[in-house]
Enzyme design. Structure first.
Site, PDB file in Angstrom:
ATOM      1  CG  HIS A 237      -6.281  -1.154  -5.318  1.00 55.59           C
ATOM      2  ND1 HIS A 237      -5.059  -1.572  -4.862  1.00 55.59           N
ATOM      3  CD2 HIS A 237      -6.639  -0.122  -4.517  1.00 55.59           C
ATOM      4  CE1 HIS A 237      -4.675  -0.815  -3.848  1.00 55.59           C
ATOM      5  NE2 HIS A 237      -5.623   0.064  -3.616  1.00 55.59           N
TER       6      HIS A 237
ATOM      7  CE1 TYR B  44     -22.050  15.440 -12.726  1.00 58.72           C
ATOM      8  CE2 TYR B  44     -20.900  15.543 -10.617  1.00 58.72           C
ATOM      9  CZ  TYR B  44     -22.078  15.506 -11.347  1.00 58.72           C
ATOM     10  OH  TYR B  44     -23.280  15.530 -10.693  1.00 58.72           O
TER      11      TYR B  44
ATOM     12  NE  ARG C 211      -4.028  -1.711   2.470  1.00 54.69           N
ATOM     13  CZ  ARG C 211      -5.071  -1.617   3.285  1.00 54.69           C
ATOM     14  NH1 ARG C 211      -5.283  -0.517   3.955  1.00 54.69           N
ATOM     15  NH2 ARG C 211      -5.900  -2.625   3.449  1.00 54.69           N
TER      16      ARG C 211
END
Length: 750
Positions: A79, A123, A33
């Site tokens: 993931h 968006y 990570r």
């Protein structure tokens, strides 16, 4: 017979079970990570983002796709974590003020340097940049290993093989378990020059690399102001910090006026918050020599700072801004990375570059071996085709007459299974003389290429030569993007006398019994202040005249002293604010006194048990909210008083709760910065009530009926004994409260 559930339980100490499980969690956080790989400079989430975008064919010349589609593929296939964290990582890869060389090209609102967040992923749209494609170059050429995804349905690369020094070029930041990483971005041209030098001289001294890498190169520019030794030490050890300042220009105006223009700000600083911070300095009068701040930014940053007057020293204003605002900030270096994707460790700049070079040579060899394999496969087919052309009529006859032409051709012409199958699948149009000539040329070219690759795989010198040539080509591609952060050694901003910058204004300070404080503009007596209100059950306790430039000393019963600036006090509107919000004073501890203090002032402090000493103002001024411990008190006792010793005073008068008083010489007390002090007066019962420093020849003053004062020397001499005595009863007329009333000291301004 059924198995008892208890027989399946294995006893294990809780500490070892917790330790083992926490270690697994810690290793997972570190390796999967938070820390980047030294080879490609990416964390798993970034690598999976780019890999998913590659599979979606989001090439730099292709069309954009919705970010939601990319995030969905990443969390669905590679993931399995939150969509918000994945999208945040993607947004950062697209921000040209976060990454020196962005890996994602965004369309839509991806945030800005003002600190505004990106629009939702439904968006925005995205595709890969040329730098990202370069970083992934070679994934189809057998250069790196692949591993199964978390659900075993797909594969993903363990690392990206492309020739781009992403770890140092774009930097990284992350917090793991027990360790963290912080790597600033750098200039690709400088990194390549240093890497080329290391290829030729791998044993080069760390300091030599400073001839190539000047320091971090932030996407937002700025000025790196550390000295060369500090920069070198950080890169040699892999730990340190860099001092970054904004790029500020002094603009001269007609008539001698001037203003400052900020065109670049330190990396990681939000422009919106920076302007708010500077505006707060103006509003709170912490920087009175600055009049205004304006944001005139368009595509480029332009922040205008107006001085209070043309007579203000520009250097003084700049020093003040660097000291008080984020126009100067620090970026830490902690080159903590994963080596070979498994082992975390802090590397120097040299070690990180050498690790990247070793990996690129490994990639070069793997690519060459993969290409050799492809050439061998093609040569096998080409050899078969040429045999067919040499025996074309017989091949056609076999195909027309034999039931199993493949086996016959393999036996008669010594062909492999692949060669025979390829001949049978050959189109009739390929049976031309021209095709035979082309196959001959292809075989010669493949043989030559294979010989070159075989030599490259066996010769380390050729590998280094090839890698240097590729690196120089890489630097040439980025030559039109020069260094943005200027390296210019500058002195550390000096500690300034901030009181000199505070506008001196008279104030009247009022502290209530319940600890609420306020400051009214001007000097006035409490009784003459109109509309002076207090909270229910509260009333005035201490009030005095001061100035906004004064440091105000607060003495508490627990022996601690605190200092607040006169300019920091709340205004007189309302009830003020609790003084405990300004200093770390426990709620059950009362305030003994409060008055203006200067470093050269002499003070008398005493405890309820009759012990005390003298102290200097510089010893009691506390710069932090926690204050200072001035008196070491015995259990059950408290600091009773803290008073100013007037100029010219040569004696101390002490009165106890038993109304006994004594007078002794001032020089019998020593100055201390902290302690319990010495015995001023001894008591069989009760304790100290009050003490005062005075001039012996003037006598002692206390309030008398009708406002008269007793200053007769004959009234003092009978009580003059050595320090530590019990004393004798106070003179007739001494106040019943056993408190001295010092004469009013007039200031120079009164």
């Amino acid at each position: 017979m059924t198995t008892e559930p208890d027989s399946l339980i294995t006893p294990e100490p809780f500490s070892s079970a917790l330790s083992d499980r926490y270690l697994v969690y810690a290793l997972s956080t570190i390796t999967a990570r938070s820390l980047p790989d030294v080879r490609d400079g990416l964390k798993p989430v970034h690598r999976r983002l780019l890999w998913a975008m590659r599979l979606l064919k989001l090439n730099p010349t292709g069309a954009y796709k919705k970010s939601a589609r990319v995030v969905g593929d990443v969390i669905g296939k590679y993931h399995p974590h939150g969509d918000a964290s994945v999208y945040d990582a993607m947004v950062r890869l697209a921000q040209d003020f976060s990454l020196r060389y962005p890996l994602v090209e965004g369309q839509g609102n991806f945030g800005n340097i003002d600190g505004d967040n990106a629009a939702a992923y439904r968006y925005t749209e995205a595709r890969l940049t040329k730098t990202a494609m370069r970083l992934m170059d070679g994934l189809d050429a057998g250069t790196v290993d692949y591993r199964a995804t978390y659900n075993g349905e797909d594969e993903e690369p363990e690392v990206f093989p492309g020739l781009f020094p992403n770890l140092l070029a774009n930097g990284a930041a992350g917090i793991a378990v027990g360790m963290a990483t912080s790597i600033p971005p750098h200039n690709v041209g400088e990194l390549v020059a240093a890497a080329v030098h290391l290829i030729d001289t791998p044993n080069a001294h760390d300091a030599t690399l400073m001839n190539y890498v000047q320091g971090p190169d932030f996407p937002t520019g700025g000025v790196l102001v550390d000295d060369p030794r500090t920069i070198e030490k950080a890169y040699v050890t892999g730990r340190g910090s860099f001092r970054i300042r904004a790029r500020i220009e002094v603009i001269k105006e007609k008539g001698g006026a001037w203003h400052l223009v900020v065109s670049e700000i330190p990396y990681g600083v939000s422009k919106g918050k920076l302007i708010e911070q500077i505006a707060g300095l103006i509003g709170d009068k912490k920087l009175p020599i600055l009049a205004d701040v304006r944001d005139e930014s368009a595509e480029d940053i332009r922040i205008v700072l107006e001085p209070k007057a043309r007579t203000v020293d520009p250097d003084l204003l700049l020093e003040s801004l660097y000291k008080l605002s984020d126009l100067e900030s620090r970026f830490s270096l902690n080159l903590n990375v994963l080596e070979n994707g498994r082992t975390p460790g802090v590397m120097s700049l040299k070690e990180a570059l050498l690790a990247w070079i070793r990996f690129q040579i490994e990639v070069l060899v793997n690519r060459s071996l993969h290409r050799i394999g492809k050439i061998d496969d093609r040569l096998e087919l080409v050899e078969g085709f040429l045999k067919a052309f040499l025996n074309l009529d017989r091949v056609i006859e076999i195909i027309r007459t034999e039931d199993e032409p493949k086996q016959v051709m393999m036996a008669e012409f010594e062909l492999t299974d692949r060669q025979a199958e390829a001949i049978l699948n050959m189109r009739l149009r390929s049976l031309r003389k021209l095709e035979e000539m082309e196959l001959t040329k292809e075989r010669e070219a493949l043989v030559e290429e294979r010989a070159g690759l075989d030599e490259l795989v066996k010769d380390e010198g050729l590998q280094k030569k090839r890698l240097k040539a590729d690196m120089r080509a890489l630097a040439k591609d980025y030559a039109d993007d020069p260094r943005r952060t200027v390296v210019e050694e500058q002195e550390v901003a000096r500690d300034l006398d901030w009181t000199a910058m505070i506008e001196k204004e008279p104030i009247t300070v009022i502290l209530s019994k319940k600890g609420w404080i306020r400051a009214m503009k001007g000097h006035a007596e409490l009784a003459t202040i109109p509309d002076m209100k207090f909270r229910e059950g509260d009333e005035a306790d201490i009030h005095f005249h001061a100035y906004t430039t004064d440091k105000l000393l607060i003495g508490a019963q627990n022996g601690k002293v605190f200092t607040v600036g006169g300019d920091k006090l709340p205004g007189a509107r309302g009830f003020g604010e609790p003084v405990r919000l300004m200093v770390d004073l426990e709620g059950e501890v009362d305030i003994v006194t409060m008055f203006p203090v200067t470093p050269d002032m002499q003070l008398l402090c005493a405890a309820s048990d009759g012990r005390g000493f003298l102290a200097r103002g510089e010893a009691v001024i506390a710069e932090t909210k926690k204050g200072k411990q001035l008196m070491n008190l015995k259990e059950g006792h408290r600091m009773k008083l803290l008073k100013h010793v007037p100029e010219g005073a040569d004696a101390i008068a002490v009165v106890g709760e038993n109304r006994k008083m004594l007078v002794f010489k001032l020089d019998e007390l020593k100055e201390m910065s902290r302690g319990a002090g010495v015995q001023l007066q001894r008591y069989r019962d009760g304790g100290l009530s009050d003490a005062i420093a005075f001039k012996l020849e003037d006598g002692i003053s206390w309030a008398m009926g009708g406002g008269k004062r007793n200053r007769t020397e004959s009234d003092v001499l009978p009580w003059k004994v050595a320090r530590g005595a019990a004393g004798r009863m106070a003179p007739m007329g001494f106040p019943q409260e056993n408190v001295f009333t010092p004469p009013v000291e007039k200031s120079d301004d009164d």
